[in-house]
Design a protein around this motif. Sequence first.
Motif, PDB file in Angstrom:
ATOM      1  N   ALA A  11      28.718  22.288  37.990  1.00 47.30           N
ATOM      2  CA  ALA A  11      28.908  23.705  37.758  1.00 47.30           C
ATOM      3  C   ALA A  11      29.959  24.271  38.679  1.00 47.30           C
ATOM      4  O   ALA A  11      29.764  24.351  39.866  1.00 47.30           O
ATOM      5  N   PHE A  12      31.111  24.600  38.123  1.00 49.54           N
ATOM      6  CA  PHE A  12      32.019  25.489  38.811  1.00 49.54           C
ATOM      7  C   PHE A  12      32.369  26.580  37.824  1.00 49.54           C
ATOM      8  O   PHE A  12      32.160  26.451  36.631  1.00 49.54           O
ATOM      9  N   VAL A  13      32.902  27.665  38.329  1.00 44.72           N
ATOM     10  CA  VAL A  13      33.428  28.686  37.448  1.00 44.72           C
ATOM     11  C   VAL A  13      34.890  28.888  37.787  1.00 44.72           C
ATOM     12  O   VAL A  13      35.230  29.154  38.932  1.00 44.72           O
ATOM     13  N   ALA A  14      35.757  28.728  36.821  1.00 47.05           N
ATOM     14  CA  ALA A  14      37.173  29.015  37.016  1.00 47.05           C
ATOM     15  C   ALA A  14      37.488  30.321  36.322  1.00 47.05           C
ATOM     16  O   ALA A  14      37.176  30.491  35.146  1.00 47.05           O
ATOM     17  N   ILE A  15      38.085  31.258  37.044  1.00 43.23           N
ATOM     18  CA  ILE A  15      38.435  32.551  36.475  1.00 43.23           C
ATOM     19  C   ILE A  15      39.945  32.618  36.393  1.00 43.23           C
ATOM     20  O   ILE A  15      40.646  32.442  37.379  1.00 43.23           O
ATOM     21  N   LEU A  16      40.448  32.874  35.184  1.00 48.48           N
ATOM     22  CA  LEU A  16      41.880  32.830  34.962  1.00 48.48           C
ATOM     23  C   LEU A  16      42.385  34.204  34.574  1.00 48.48           C
ATOM     24  O   LEU A  16      41.718  34.940  33.840  1.00 48.48           O
ATOM     25  N   ASP A  56      23.696  28.946  30.300  1.00 45.85           N
ATOM     26  CA  ASP A  56      24.503  29.709  29.357  1.00 45.85           C
ATOM     27  C   ASP A  56      25.440  30.621  30.141  1.00 45.85           C
ATOM     28  O   ASP A  56      25.293  30.804  31.357  1.00 45.85           O
ATOM     29  N   LEU A  57      26.388  31.190  29.429  1.00 46.64           N
ATOM     30  CA  LEU A  57      27.359  32.120  30.003  1.00 46.64           C
ATOM     31  C   LEU A  57      27.652  33.165  28.947  1.00 46.64           C
ATOM     32  O   LEU A  57      27.822  32.837  27.770  1.00 46.64           O
ATOM     33  N   ALA A  66      26.249  34.526  34.230  1.00 46.59           N
ATOM     34  CA  ALA A  66      25.767  33.166  34.037  1.00 46.59           C
ATOM     35  C   ALA A  66      24.247  33.142  34.067  1.00 46.59           C
ATOM     36  O   ALA A  66      23.613  33.887  34.825  1.00 46.59           O
ATOM     37  N   LEU A  67      23.665  32.298  33.234  1.00 48.85           N
ATOM     38  CA  LEU A  67      22.232  32.032  33.241  1.00 48.85           C
ATOM     39  C   LEU A  67      22.036  30.687  33.917  1.00 48.85           C
ATOM     40  O   LEU A  67      22.524  29.664  33.436  1.00 48.85           O
ATOM     41  N   LEU A  68      21.330  30.692  35.053  1.00 51.78           N
ATOM     42  CA  LEU A  68      21.210  29.508  35.898  1.00 51.78           C
ATOM     43  C   LEU A  68      19.764  29.071  36.034  1.00 51.78           C
ATOM     44  O   LEU A  68      18.851  29.902  36.028  1.00 51.78           O
ATOM     45  N   ALA A  69      19.559  27.754  36.192  1.00 46.18           N
ATOM     46  CA  ALA A  69      18.243  27.198  36.501  1.00 46.18           C
ATOM     47  C   ALA A  69      18.365  26.348  37.757  1.00 46.18           C
ATOM     48  O   ALA A  69      19.337  25.603  37.932  1.00 46.18           O
ATOM     49  N   ASP A  70      17.392  26.482  38.642  1.00 45.54           N
ATOM     50  CA  ASP A  70      17.355  25.673  39.862  1.00 45.54           C
ATOM     51  C   ASP A  70      17.182  24.212  39.461  1.00 45.54           C
ATOM     52  O   ASP A  70      16.263  23.851  38.734  1.00 45.54           O
ATOM     53  N   THR A  71      18.083  23.343  39.923  1.00 46.05           N
ATOM     54  CA  THR A  71      18.005  21.932  39.568  1.00 46.05           C
ATOM     55  C   THR A  71      16.694  21.308  40.021  1.00 46.05           C
ATOM     56  O   THR A  71      16.129  20.446  39.329  1.00 46.05           O
ATOM     57  N   ALA A  72      16.180  21.733  41.178  1.00 44.65           N
ATOM     58  CA  ALA A  72      14.934  21.169  41.696  1.00 44.65           C
ATOM     59  C   ALA A  72      13.722  21.653  40.916  1.00 44.65           C
ATOM     60  O   ALA A  72      12.710  20.949  40.852  1.00 44.65           O
ATOM     61  N   VAL A  82      29.348  36.989  37.736  1.00 54.49           N
ATOM     62  CA  VAL A  82      30.400  36.167  38.322  1.00 54.49           C
ATOM     63  C   VAL A  82      31.734  36.883  38.171  1.00 54.49           C
ATOM     64  O   VAL A  82      32.087  37.331  37.076  1.00 54.49           O
ATOM     65  N   ASP A  83      32.468  37.023  39.294  1.00 56.92           N
ATOM     66  CA  ASP A  83      33.813  37.580  39.240  1.00 56.92           C
ATOM     67  C   ASP A  83      34.678  36.899  40.289  1.00 56.92           C
ATOM     68  O   ASP A  83      34.270  35.889  40.877  1.00 56.92           O
ATOM     69  N   GLU A  84      35.836  37.442  40.538  1.00 54.44           N
ATOM     70  CA  GLU A  84      36.769  36.795  41.456  1.00 54.44           C
ATOM     71  C   GLU A  84      36.263  36.760  42.890  1.00 54.44           C
ATOM     72  O   GLU A  84      36.744  35.975  43.706  1.00 54.44           O
ATOM     73  N   ASP A  85      35.291  37.614  43.211  1.00 53.16           N
ATOM     74  CA  ASP A  85      34.734  37.634  44.563  1.00 53.16           C
ATOM     75  C   ASP A  85      33.568  36.670  44.729  1.00 53.16           C
ATOM     76  O   ASP A  85      33.005  36.552  45.821  1.00 53.16           O
TER      77      ASP A  85
END
Length: 354
Positions: A11-16, A56-57, A66-72, A82-85
């Motif tokens: 998981a990374f997010v690239a913002i263009l 999901d995004l 972003a919709l995230l789930a803890d891997t553990a 999620v934004d540039e900051d």
Amino acid sequence: MPSTRRAALGAFVAILAVSGCTDVQGDTAPAPRTFGELRAIVDLDAVAPAGVDVLDLAAGPDGAVALLADTADPAVTYLAPVDEDGVGGLRPLAGPADQLFVTDDGTAVVTAPGRLTTLPPGGEPAVTQLDVAGDTAALSPDGRTLYLATQSRLAAVDPATGDVRATADLDAGLTVRALAVGPDGGPTALLSDARAVDLADVAVLGTWSADLAPGDLVELAPDRPASIPSALRIADEGTAVVTLTAGSGEDPFRVVTVSDGEVTASHRIPGTDRPLADLAVSPDGRVAYLPVAGFEVESGVVTLDLASGEQLGAVRVCEGQASFGRVALTGDRLTVIGSCISAAPSSSTAFVVA
């Protein structure tokens, strides 16, 4: 959940940033926006000690969510602006989650098997039990109808009450790969059609009215004996844009447009040797933004003119191989979920490979 809903290998997010001409001379339309530079790399795995899975995004009025789930512990889930900051204020959810939608007023709608969670901006979450489950879902633009699809039927559900308003049976052999809602309020489904027993599966696009009366069923690569559907988006004016794999040959990976029940264009996707997990489409339906990756290509995003098939722009995201997942277009920013894959340190080391 269809594989197009998840980013493989991390998981990374690239913002263009997007650039484009906005001058109008006479009756000449503005040039479509194209991507010009990589603006930020956001480490989503930092949200949890063991990292996260991106479920999901979605594009919201104030940016990507972003919709995230803890891997553990996959039952621990979050909404993460999620934004540039970087990652904004996390909003925890109660229990597992599946898909995410954000309405025009910023309300987040999260589906899970048999359950719908609504989170208004600054308000408390409300959980609604659903009378029907679905493998994939789509929310109408006004937020008043949730469509759920299984291998056997479609259902239109009132998200406020969970009541089923209408259903439509799917023919045996039709499998929904992706679901979207057009401006008329009815669902459009990207399907794999295996009904012809003497032929290989083919990719088709099906449409229904808002009350699930059946409409057109369009084969997307009729020039090939077999095709595999991948991703689906619908422009604001109603054009459906699909990516698929059309057998072997020089142009197996295609982007196809469908309007008024007919295929209007079919173009090879440049710069990739694998199917696309997702794409974004400009609101006017003129261009598609395609995250491309492969073993011998530059991994990044290309802007493709949907009328001519001309590549209008490209921006590199990773040095070398990559894996991309969900995409969200918000104004002049595109957010891409994925991972760079490199055998040695490079400029992509700021991206997270889970």
